[in-house]
Design a protein around this motif. Sequence first.
Motif, PDB file in Angstrom:
ATOM      1  N   CYS A 131       0.809  -1.222   0.000  1.00 19.79           N
ATOM      2  CA  CYS A 131       0.000   0.000   0.000  1.00 19.79           C
ATOM      3  C   CYS A 131       0.840   1.268   0.000  1.00 19.79           C
ATOM      4  CB  CYS A 131      -0.935   0.009   1.213  1.00 19.79           C
ATOM      5  SG  CYS A 131      -2.241  -1.213   1.124  1.00 19.79           S
ATOM      6  N   ARG A 132       1.896   1.273   0.769  1.00 21.71           N
ATOM      7  CA  ARG A 132       2.691   2.487   0.963  1.00 21.71           C
ATOM      8  C   ARG A 132       3.778   2.674  -0.093  1.00 21.71           C
ATOM      9  NH1 ARG A 132       6.808   4.332   4.884  1.00 21.71           N
ATOM     10  NH2 ARG A 132       6.503   6.565   5.038  1.00 21.71           N
ATOM     11  N   GLY A 133       4.291   1.584  -0.615  1.00 27.11           N
ATOM     12  CA  GLY A 133       5.388   1.697  -1.563  1.00 27.11           C
ATOM     13  C   GLY A 133       6.732   1.653  -0.852  1.00 27.11           C
ATOM     14  N   PRO A 134       7.796   1.949  -1.570  1.00 27.01           N
ATOM     15  CA  PRO A 134       9.146   1.705  -1.057  1.00 27.01           C
ATOM     16  C   PRO A 134       9.610   2.658   0.036  1.00 27.01           C
ATOM     17  CG  PRO A 134       9.280   2.826  -3.144  1.00 27.01           C
ATOM     18  CD  PRO A 134       7.820   2.483  -2.925  1.00 27.01           C
ATOM     19  N   GLY A 135       9.093   3.864   0.076  1.00 27.35           N
ATOM     20  CA  GLY A 135       9.592   4.834   1.044  1.00 27.35           C
ATOM     21  C   GLY A 135      10.952   5.375   0.623  1.00 27.35           C
ATOM     22  N   THR A 136      11.728   5.807   1.603  1.00 26.71           N
ATOM     23  CA  THR A 136      13.012   6.454   1.312  1.00 26.71           C
ATOM     24  C   THR A 136      14.088   5.434   0.957  1.00 26.71           C
ATOM     25  OG1 THR A 136      13.571   6.405   3.657  1.00 26.71           O
ATOM     26  CG2 THR A 136      12.530   8.406   2.834  1.00 26.71           C
ATOM     27  N   TYR A 137      15.125   5.932   0.309  1.00 25.29           N
ATOM     28  CA  TYR A 137      16.317   5.151  -0.042  1.00 25.29           C
ATOM     29  C   TYR A 137      15.966   3.862  -0.785  1.00 25.29           C
ATOM     30  CZ  TYR A 137      18.234   8.337   3.407  1.00 25.29           C
ATOM     31  OH  TYR A 137      18.575   9.457   4.112  1.00 25.29           O
ATOM     32  N   ALA A 138      15.256   3.986  -1.883  1.00 27.05           N
ATOM     33  CA  ALA A 138      14.831   2.824  -2.660  1.00 27.05           C
ATOM     34  C   ALA A 138      15.178   3.031  -4.131  1.00 27.05           C
ATOM     35  CB  ALA A 138      13.326   2.610  -2.515  1.00 27.05           C
ATOM     36  N   ILE A 139      15.500   1.945  -4.797  1.00 25.85           N
ATOM     37  CA  ILE A 139      15.776   2.006  -6.238  1.00 25.85           C
ATOM     38  C   ILE A 139      14.544   2.483  -6.992  1.00 25.85           C
ATOM     39  CG2 ILE A 139      16.310   0.603  -8.274  1.00 25.85           C
ATOM     40  CD1 ILE A 139      18.157  -1.064  -6.481  1.00 25.85           C
ATOM     41  N   ASP A 140      13.350   2.099  -6.532  1.00 22.38           N
ATOM     42  CA  ASP A 140      12.119   2.557  -7.184  1.00 22.38           C
ATOM     43  C   ASP A 140      12.087   4.079  -7.298  1.00 22.38           C
ATOM     44  OD1 ASP A 140      11.064   0.030  -7.552  1.00 22.38           O
ATOM     45  OD2 ASP A 140       9.772   0.107  -5.783  1.00 22.38           O
ATOM     46  N   ASN A 141      12.575   4.776  -6.308  1.00 20.66           N
ATOM     47  CA  ASN A 141      12.573   6.241  -6.342  1.00 20.66           C
ATOM     48  C   ASN A 141      13.514   6.772  -7.417  1.00 20.66           C
ATOM     49  OD1 ASN A 141      10.792   6.233  -4.202  1.00 20.66           O
ATOM     50  ND2 ASN A 141      12.419   6.394  -2.686  1.00 20.66           N
ATOM     51  N   ARG A 142      14.639   6.134  -7.601  1.00 18.25           N
ATOM     52  CA  ARG A 142      15.588   6.559  -8.640  1.00 18.25           C
ATOM     53  C   ARG A 142      15.028   6.260 -10.023  1.00 18.25           C
ATOM     54  NH1 ARG A 142      20.513   7.937  -6.648  1.00 18.25           N
ATOM     55  NH2 ARG A 142      20.936   7.296  -4.517  1.00 18.25           N
ATOM     56  N   THR A 143      14.387   5.103 -10.179  1.00 22.12           N
ATOM     57  CA  THR A 143      13.783   4.736 -11.461  1.00 22.12           C
ATOM     58  C   THR A 143      12.672   5.701 -11.807  1.00 22.12           C
ATOM     59  OG1 THR A 143      14.284   2.429 -10.981  1.00 22.12           O
ATOM     60  CG2 THR A 143      12.706   2.837 -12.736  1.00 22.12           C
ATOM     61  N   LEU A 144      11.854   6.048 -10.829  1.00 19.76           N
ATOM     62  CA  LEU A 144      10.773   6.991 -11.042  1.00 19.76           C
ATOM     63  C   LEU A 144      11.328   8.347 -11.451  1.00 19.76           C
ATOM     64  CD1 LEU A 144       7.743   7.632 -10.882  1.00 19.76           C
ATOM     65  CD2 LEU A 144       8.081   8.180  -8.477  1.00 19.76           C
ATOM     66  N   SER A 145      12.377   8.802 -10.774  1.00 15.11           N
ATOM     67  CA  SER A 145      12.972  10.089 -11.112  1.00 15.11           C
ATOM     68  C   SER A 145      13.533  10.081 -12.526  1.00 15.11           C
ATOM     69  CB  SER A 145      14.086  10.437 -10.121  1.00 15.11           C
ATOM     70  OG  SER A 145      13.564  10.550  -8.828  1.00 15.11           O
ATOM     71  N   LEU A 146      14.175   9.002 -12.935  1.00 11.97           N
ATOM     72  CA  LEU A 146      14.729   8.888 -14.277  1.00 11.97           C
ATOM     73  C   LEU A 146      13.608   8.896 -15.302  1.00 11.97           C
ATOM     74  CD1 LEU A 146      17.131   8.475 -16.181  1.00 11.97           C
ATOM     75  CD2 LEU A 146      16.905   6.030 -15.794  1.00 11.97           C
ATOM     76  N   GLY A 147      12.532   8.169 -15.040  1.00 13.96           N
ATOM     77  CA  GLY A 147      11.384   8.135 -15.940  1.00 13.96           C
ATOM     78  C   GLY A 147      10.751   9.522 -16.082  1.00 13.96           C
ATOM     79  N   GLN A 148      10.675  10.234 -14.980  1.00 16.71           N
ATOM     80  CA  GLN A 148      10.112  11.576 -15.032  1.00 16.71           C
ATOM     81  C   GLN A 148      11.014  12.510 -15.836  1.00 16.71           C
ATOM     82  OE1 GLN A 148       9.664  12.351 -10.839  1.00 16.71           O
ATOM     83  NE2 GLN A 148       7.525  11.708 -10.837  1.00 16.71           N
ATOM     84  N   GLN A 149      12.332  12.343 -15.711  1.00 15.84           N
ATOM     85  CA  GLN A 149      13.265  13.173 -16.454  1.00 15.84           C
ATOM     86  C   GLN A 149      13.158  12.903 -17.952  1.00 15.84           C
ATOM     87  OE1 GLN A 149      17.160  12.398 -14.897  1.00 15.84           O
ATOM     88  NE2 GLN A 149      16.688  13.250 -12.880  1.00 15.84           N
ATOM     89  N   LEU A 150      13.005  11.623 -18.320  1.00 19.54           N
ATOM     90  CA  LEU A 150      12.905  11.268 -19.741  1.00 19.54           C
ATOM     91  C   LEU A 150      11.634  11.820 -20.377  1.00 19.54           C
ATOM     92  CD1 LEU A 150      14.177   7.575 -19.635  1.00 19.54           C
ATOM     93  CD2 LEU A 150      15.386   9.573 -20.519  1.00 19.54           C
TER      94      LEU A 150
END
Length: 153
Positions: A131-150
């Motif tokens: 329900c909450r997702g990965p939270g802080t310090y997670a690869i998912d956050n970096r992938t999401l940021s990269l996807g948003q940048q692209l």
Amino acid sequence: MMRTIEAYIAPPHSLQNWADPLFRVLTSLIFIIGGLGHFGEHQMMLDRMSESPWRDTIDQIGNPSWLLWLSGGIFFFFGMTLALGWMTRLSALLLLLTLVPITITIHFAPGHVGPLFKNIAIFGALFFLYCRGPGTYAIDNRTLSLGQQLHGK
């Protein structure tokens, strides 16, 4: 008075940032170690399955040895991805969906109250992560940021 106590014992923000990765890693350890156990203690686990009052149900689902290999692989692989915070929601969901039938067929048995409630607590942790997702310090956050940048978001 309770608000005062709660405010007094609240951890500093810097410590709160570590709660998410620590929760993911500590939750994942039972799957990583357990998954390896499905391989290293394969025969012992098959013997336990054969003692289950639900052994006929297990046999109807599939070959117990293959089910053990499959669940061990899922536990190990998705335990690792959960710890890393990569595919966190998918990892939590697949671990939960794998753990439920194991809990029903192995731990709904006389003398297994401790393992049964341990698994119920793990259900809660996995549901929380789903329900909450990965939270802080997670690869998912970096992938999401990269996807948003692209995509220029």
